[in-house]
Design a protein around this motif. Structure first.
Motif, PDB file in Angstrom:
ATOM      1  N   LEU A   3       0.837  -1.202   0.000  1.00 59.24           N
ATOM      2  CA  LEU A   3       0.000   0.000   0.000  1.00 59.24           C
ATOM      3  C   LEU A   3       0.868   1.247   0.000  1.00 59.24           C
ATOM      4  N   ASN A   4       1.976   1.178  -0.721  1.00 59.07           N
ATOM      5  CA  ASN A   4       2.937   2.275  -0.716  1.00 59.07           C
ATOM      6  C   ASN A   4       2.288   3.595  -1.120  1.00 59.07           C
ATOM      7  N   GLY A   5       2.465   4.608  -0.259  1.00 63.90           N
ATOM      8  CA  GLY A   5       1.967   5.936  -0.565  1.00 63.90           C
ATOM      9  C   GLY A   5       0.515   6.191  -0.257  1.00 63.90           C
ATOM     10  N   ARG A   6      -0.224   5.163   0.081  1.00 64.50           N
ATOM     11  CA  ARG A   6      -1.642   5.378   0.385  1.00 64.50           C
ATOM     12  C   ARG A   6      -1.801   5.913   1.811  1.00 64.50           C
ATOM     13  N   VAL A   7      -2.783   6.779   1.972  1.00 65.50           N
ATOM     14  CA  VAL A   7      -3.025   7.407   3.268  1.00 65.50           C
ATOM     15  C   VAL A   7      -4.163   6.669   3.970  1.00 65.50           C
ATOM     16  N   VAL A   8      -3.895   6.249   5.203  1.00 69.29           N
ATOM     17  CA  VAL A   8      -4.844   5.441   5.965  1.00 69.29           C
ATOM     18  C   VAL A   8      -5.130   6.135   7.294  1.00 69.29           C
ATOM     19  N   VAL A   9      -6.392   6.231   7.654  1.00 71.43           N
ATOM     20  CA  VAL A   9      -6.796   6.719   8.968  1.00 71.43           C
ATOM     21  C   VAL A   9      -7.376   5.553   9.748  1.00 71.43           C
ATOM     22  N   VAL A  10      -6.860   5.351  10.965  1.00 69.10           N
ATOM     23  CA  VAL A  10      -7.354   4.306  11.861  1.00 69.10           C
ATOM     24  C   VAL A  10      -7.897   4.984  13.113  1.00 69.10           C
ATOM     25  N   THR A  11      -9.204   4.915  13.322  1.00 69.18           N
ATOM     26  CA  THR A  11      -9.759   5.503  14.535  1.00 69.18           C
ATOM     27  C   THR A  11      -9.529   4.553  15.709  1.00 69.18           C
ATOM     28  N   GLY A  12      -9.315   5.132  16.893  1.00 66.02           N
ATOM     29  CA  GLY A  12      -9.011   4.292  18.044  1.00 66.02           C
ATOM     30  C   GLY A  12      -7.749   3.485  17.841  1.00 66.02           C
ATOM     31  N   GLY A  13      -6.761   4.083  17.186  1.00 64.56           N
ATOM     32  CA  GLY A  13      -5.598   3.322  16.749  1.00 64.56           C
ATOM     33  C   GLY A  13      -4.387   3.407  17.639  1.00 64.56           C
ATOM     34  N   THR A  14      -4.555   3.786  18.898  1.00 59.00           N
ATOM     35  CA  THR A  14      -3.383   3.991  19.746  1.00 59.00           C
ATOM     36  C   THR A  14      -3.025   2.795  20.617  1.00 59.00           C
ATOM     37  N   ARG A  15      -3.909   1.820  20.740  1.00 63.15           N
ATOM     38  CA  ARG A  15      -3.608   0.655  21.568  1.00 63.15           C
ATOM     39  C   ARG A  15      -4.457  -0.527  21.101  1.00 63.15           C
ATOM     40  N   GLY A  16      -4.151  -1.693  21.656  1.00 58.78           N
ATOM     41  CA  GLY A  16      -4.964  -2.875  21.383  1.00 58.78           C
ATOM     42  C   GLY A  16      -5.072  -3.205  19.909  1.00 58.78           C
ATOM     43  N   VAL A  17      -6.289  -3.559  19.502  1.00 59.21           N
ATOM     44  CA  VAL A  17      -6.547  -3.946  18.116  1.00 59.21           C
ATOM     45  C   VAL A  17      -6.189  -2.813  17.163  1.00 59.21           C
ATOM     46  N   GLY A  18      -6.550  -1.586  17.521  1.00 59.52           N
ATOM     47  CA  GLY A  18      -6.271  -0.446  16.653  1.00 59.52           C
ATOM     48  C   GLY A  18      -4.792  -0.256  16.385  1.00 59.52           C
ATOM     49  N   ALA A  19      -3.974  -0.414  17.426  1.00 56.93           N
ATOM     50  CA  ALA A  19      -2.529  -0.282  17.239  1.00 56.93           C
ATOM     51  C   ALA A  19      -1.990  -1.400  16.359  1.00 56.93           C
ATOM     52  N   GLU A  31       0.967   5.474   4.620  1.00 53.73           N
ATOM     53  CA  GLU A  31       1.110   6.607   5.531  1.00 53.73           C
ATOM     54  C   GLU A  31      -0.096   6.565   6.467  1.00 53.73           C
ATOM     55  N   VAL A  32       0.141   6.368   7.758  1.00 47.78           N
ATOM     56  CA  VAL A  32      -0.938   6.079   8.703  1.00 47.78           C
ATOM     57  C   VAL A  32      -1.127   7.221   9.695  1.00 47.78           C
ATOM     58  N   VAL A  33      -2.385   7.599   9.880  1.00 47.61           N
ATOM     59  CA  VAL A  33      -2.774   8.553  10.912  1.00 47.61           C
ATOM     60  C   VAL A  33      -3.694   7.819  11.879  1.00 47.61           C
ATOM     61  N   VAL A  34      -3.321   7.796  13.154  1.00 46.52           N
ATOM     62  CA  VAL A  34      -4.173   7.172  14.168  1.00 46.52           C
ATOM     63  C   VAL A  34      -4.872   8.274  14.957  1.00 46.52           C
ATOM     64  N   CYS A  35      -6.150   8.064  15.213  1.00 48.98           N
ATOM     65  CA  CYS A  35      -6.974   9.048  15.919  1.00 48.98           C
ATOM     66  C   CYS A  35      -7.480   8.464  17.227  1.00 48.98           C
ATOM     67  N   ALA A  36      -7.429   9.246  18.260  1.00 52.21           N
ATOM     68  CA  ALA A  36      -7.983   8.859  19.555  1.00 52.21           C
ATOM     69  C   ALA A  36      -8.086  10.108  20.411  1.00 52.21           C
ATOM     70  N   ARG A  37      -8.780   9.986  21.536  1.00 52.88           N
ATOM     71  CA  ARG A  37      -8.906  11.148  22.413  1.00 52.88           C
ATOM     72  C   ARG A  37      -7.581  11.487  23.084  1.00 52.88           C
ATOM     73  N   ARG A  38      -6.773  10.460  23.347  1.00 52.98           N
ATOM     74  CA  ARG A  38      -5.491  10.667  24.019  1.00 52.98           C
ATOM     75  C   ARG A  38      -4.370  10.024  23.218  1.00 52.98           C
ATOM     76  N   PRO A  39      -3.165  10.577  23.295  1.00 57.42           N
ATOM     77  CA  PRO A  39      -2.043   9.988  22.548  1.00 57.42           C
ATOM     78  C   PRO A  39      -1.660   8.638  23.128  1.00 57.42           C
ATOM     79  N   PRO A  40      -0.973   7.824  22.347  1.00 58.79           N
ATOM     80  CA  PRO A  40      -0.560   6.502  22.846  1.00 58.79           C
ATOM     81  C   PRO A  40       0.498   6.633  23.935  1.00 58.79           C
ATOM     82  N   ASP A  41       0.498   5.679  24.869  1.00 60.69           N
ATOM     83  CA  ASP A  41       1.542   5.660  25.893  1.00 60.69           C
ATOM     84  C   ASP A  41       2.907   5.458  25.259  1.00 60.69           C
ATOM     85  N   VAL A  42       2.949   4.643  24.231  1.00 70.36           N
ATOM     86  CA  VAL A  42       4.185   4.411  23.476  1.00 70.36           C
ATOM     87  C   VAL A  42       3.913   4.800  22.021  1.00 70.36           C
TER      88      VAL A  42
END
Length: 251
Positions: A3-19, A31-42
């Motif tokens: 998926l080279n160059g494609r832009v992907v948004v993952v909601t709830g992507g900071t931990r667990g299944v989303g991560a 190119e991945v953008v993860v969205c959540a209310r809080r940033p990931p711990d790592v």
């Protein structure tokens, strides 16, 4: 499934299944953008973080309006605490439905124009809870059933420009599994109920999401892909005393 160059948004992507999903997409070159209310711990390597509450319609619309491009949307944000129906009022259960059904609709509508231009795809993260009784998480199960139906309708309405599919996910081992299944002995006991003998890893779900978003799935839309390790053994087989049931159990 590059998926080279494609832009992907993952909601709830900071931990667990989303991560796990986000990691698989970065490994595929997206190119991945993860969205959540809080940033990931790592911080997730090679993924960008954006603060977003998917229940806030105005914030969601603003976020997607600012994106220069979008090829894949993964509606993963969701979840629910264990709560029997009579232990909360209808308004509290409605908030579970809002997060797990209405928010993915809001996000998908906000992303629509981007995805139409790129002829992209949407992957809904559903649950086996949507296809069977879900005591203790009834509102969640009802919402996930609705999400799967919503995806099938989107797949028809938005074709041929946008493909829409659902991953129907079973039990996954995450950093919060102990809240649902207990200690290591509990996790092992639960894993033995799965035909493949283990809980899913978040990367298993991520690999399936990458497949549905890739050109390898170019003719797949409106589908529900089961990612549950073979499902659940019917309870009656362990309760029955007939020779056939015993043979099935031993086999």
């Amino acid at each position: 499934m590059e998926l080279n160059g494609r832009v992907v948004v993952v909601t709830g992507g900071t931990r667990g299944v989303g991560a796990g999903i986000a990691r698989r997409f970065t490994e595929a070159g997206a190119e991945v953008v993860v969205c959540a209310r809080r940033p990931p711990d790592v911080p997730l390597p090679k993924a960008e973080f954006a603060a977003l509450d998917v229940r806030d319609g105005d914030a969601v619309r603003h976020f997607f309006a600012e994106l220069p491009r979008l090829d894949v949307l993964v509606n993963n944000a969701g979840g629910a605490p264990y709560r029997r129906l009579t232990e909360a009022d209808a308004e509290r259960h409605a908030r579970v439905v809002e997060l797990n059904l209405l928010a993915p609709l809001t996000v998908s509508l906000a992303a629509y124009e981007h995805l139409r231009r790129s002829r992209g795809s949407i992957v809904m993260i559903g649950s086996v809870s949507g296809g069977r009784p879900s005591p203790g998480t009834a509102a969640y199960g009802a919402a996930k059933a609705g999400l799967e139906n919503l995806a099938r309708s989107m797949a028809v309405e938005w074709a041929p420009d946008i493909r829409v599919n659902t991953l129907v996910v079973g039990m996954v081992r995450t950093e919060q599994s102990h809240l649902h299944y207990g200690d290591d002995d509990g996790l092992a006991a639960v894993a033995r109920t799965v035909p493949l003998g283990r809980l899913a890893d978040p990367s298993d779900v991520g690999a399936a999401a990458v497949f549905l978003a890739s050109d390898a799935a170019a003719y797949i839309s409106g589908a529900s892909l089961l990612v549950h390790g073979g499902g659940e053994r019917p309870a009656f087989l362990d309760a029955a005393t007939s020779n056939a049931a015993t043979t099935n159990r031993e086999g």
